[in-house]
Design an enzyme around this catalytic site. Structure first.
Site, short mmCIF file in Angstrom:
data_model
loop_
_atom_site.label_atom_id
_atom_site.label_comp_id
_atom_site.label_asym_id
_atom_site.label_seq_id
_atom_site.Cartn_x
_atom_site.Cartn_y
_atom_site.Cartn_z
N GLU A 90 0.79 -1.23 0.00
CA GLU A 90 0.00 0.00 0.00
C GLU A 90 0.83 1.28 0.00
OE1 GLU A 90 -3.03 -0.16 3.02
OE2 GLU A 90 -4.04 -1.83 2.05
N GLU A 95 -5.79 -8.32 0.30
CA GLU A 95 -6.47 -7.94 1.55
C GLU A 95 -7.90 -7.57 1.24
OE1 GLU A 95 -4.76 -4.85 4.04
OE2 GLU A 95 -2.76 -5.67 3.74
C1 FCB Z 1 -4.65 -1.99 5.23
C2 FCB Z 1 -3.31 -2.41 5.80
C3 FCB Z 1 -3.40 -3.42 6.90
C4 FCB Z 1 -4.60 -3.19 7.78
C5 FCB Z 1 -5.85 -3.08 6.96
C6 FCB Z 1 -7.11 -2.90 7.75
O1 FCB Z 1 -4.58 -0.67 4.82
O2 FCB Z 1 -2.49 -2.91 4.80
O3 FCB Z 1 -2.17 -3.40 7.59
O4 FCB Z 1 -4.37 -2.09 8.58
O5 FCB Z 1 -5.73 -1.99 6.08
#
Ligand code: FCB
Length: 440
Positions: free
Chosen positions: A166, A351
């Site tokens: 990210e 994610e």
């Molecule tokens: C993302 C991150 C992770 C976690 C999730 C909820 O932005 O990569 O570490 O904090 O969100």
């Protein structure tokens, strides 16, 4: 859940994700101070000034945690290797840190889990924060050196490597909005970090290719944006947000350019000669990780400096983070990325998940909201595959309740509940639901 494993292509990977600082316990094993430790120690930055000193004590309990993945029938584990654990001062190797990741990767392989490694999930060593962190171009070279050291130790056994997690959060959220370490709110610092984090990705790719690594990529986050109304101002605001959040990194990496709507603000503050770095930044990658959580509705804020954006709350149900639940956004990004940027390159949802104020009652955690959330998002990924996107895996964020950065331990994203007093793990109902779906 509404799907079964056999709805997906044969080698589709189901897994869960975590990150080093959020679970390991950074006070163990000789890890160095990071900018998250000092950010957290400063009043007003993190809920209850909590930090990652103990976190889930995964450093000592990783065997039990990997067993949870295996018991759920998962195929892969997305984890990160802390720079400050491997090199406490950012430059000098810590044998105990390298030994830990060596054991961890072997423990995954013994259990038949594919290791998906992330090199940088945000724990910048304090010694490098002292020289300006990501605002300083030199940090990209030190990151390359870290890439070499950790890859020489475990690169022969990891299935896939992502350079950065990210970059929008690393650069914009942390240097422009000030919500994450180092907590800056400065457009010049932000412009430099926006570029240097891409260069760090390019530098790591160069080092990995020199070692012959063939399954390397990056993990980007995407936030669906919509104009809050039909006005031209709202449409332009949404386009600016889309350029800064969703296009800046993927365009740099796949096309070697930055979007005009974002450069209009950053150009005066960019490091000299940035154009010369674009070739290294846009060298080929093997796969792309997509992190997706929510959407935002935007309008223009005429009284604010560039980018002059204002969020207008939507009317969808929200999670414990107050993030709107919008599974269609995941489908939209997977198809958009494949049509506009990466073609047939493998995409992984690296994610996706939700926080909820989960409680253990009679030894169980009842979280039907999460079961529905995961089911709806996996179905969105399935639809994207039907529409031609080459999606090859889905990782739930997160395996465990953990240190949710500025929110401390308050927001629970795990499929497994963690009691932060006793560190006892309790799989939630959603964990059992996902297990049943991927066993079908
Ligand atoms: C993302 C991150 C992770 C976690 C999730 C909820 O932005 O990569 O570490 O904090 O969100």
């Amino acid at each position: 859940m509404d799907f079964k494993r056999t709805d997906f292509p044969e080698n589709f990977v189901f897994g869960a994700a975590t990150a080093a600082y959020q679970i390991e316990g950074h006070s163990f094993g000789g890890a160095g101070s990071t900018h998250w430790d000092t950010f957290a120690a400063t009043p007003g930055n993190v809920v209850r000034t909590e930090d990652g000193a103990i976190a889930c004590d995964h450093y000592h309990r990783y065997g039990e945690d990997l067993d949870l993945l295996v018991d759920a029938g998962m195929d892969a584990y997305r984890f990160s290797t802390s720079w400050a654990r491997v090199m406490p001062d950012g430059k000098t190797a810590n044998p105990d840190g390298l030994d830990f990741y060596d054991r961890l990767v072997d423990a995954m392989l013994e259990r038949g889990l594919k290791p998906f490694q992330t090199l940088y999930h945000w724990e910048l060593p304090s010694a490098l924060a002292d020289i300006g962190g990501w605002t300083n171009r030199d940090t990209t070279k030190y990151f390359g050196d870290f890439t070499d050291v950790i890859t020489d130790r475990i690169g022969d056994r990891v299935h896939a490597i992502a350079t950065i997690n990210e970059p929008w959060c690393v650069a914009y959220l942390s240097h422009f909005l000030g919500h994450h370490a180092p907590g800056l709110r400065d457009i010049r610092a932000a412009a430099r970090a926006m570029h240097h984090i891409n260069l760090a990705h390019g530098e790591a790719m160069t080092r990995l290719r020199a070692k012959g690594h063939k399954n390397a990529g990056i993990v980007l986050n995407f936030d669906y944006c919509e104009p809050a109304d039909d006005s031209a101002d709202a449409k332009a605001a949404s386009a600016r947000q889309d350029a800064i959040f969703n296009r800046w990194f993927i365009e740099a990496i796949t096309k070697g350019t930055y979007p005009a709507e974002a450069l209009e603000g950053f150009a005066p503050h960019m490091p000299t000669g940035w154009e010369d770095d674009m070739a290294q930044i846009s060298q080929p990658i093997d796969w792309l990780g997509v992190n997706y959580y929510t959407r935002h509705r935007l309008t223009a804020d005429a009284n604010a400096a560039w980018p002059g954006l204002r969020d207008i709350p939507g009317d969808l149900p929200v999670t414990q983070m107050d993030w709107e639940i919008f599974p269609k956004g995941l489908h939209a990004f997977l198809t958009r990325l494949s049509n506009d940027y990466v073609g047939n390159m493998p995409l992984f949802v690296t994610e996706n998940g939700m926080a909820w104020a989960d409680k253990v009652e009679n030894g169980a955690v009842h979280d039907p909201e999460r079961t529905q959330f995961v089911s709806d998002h996996i179905m969105a990924a399935k639809q994207a595959i039907a529409d031609g996107a080459n999606v090859q895996g889905f990782f739930y964020w997160s395996l465990l309740d953990n240190y949710e950065w500025a929110f401390g331990y308050e927001k629970r994203f795990g499929m497994v509940h963690v009691d932060f007093d006793t560190l006892v793990r309790t799989p939630k109902a959603s964990y059992h639901a996902l297990k049943a779906a991927i066993a079908r």
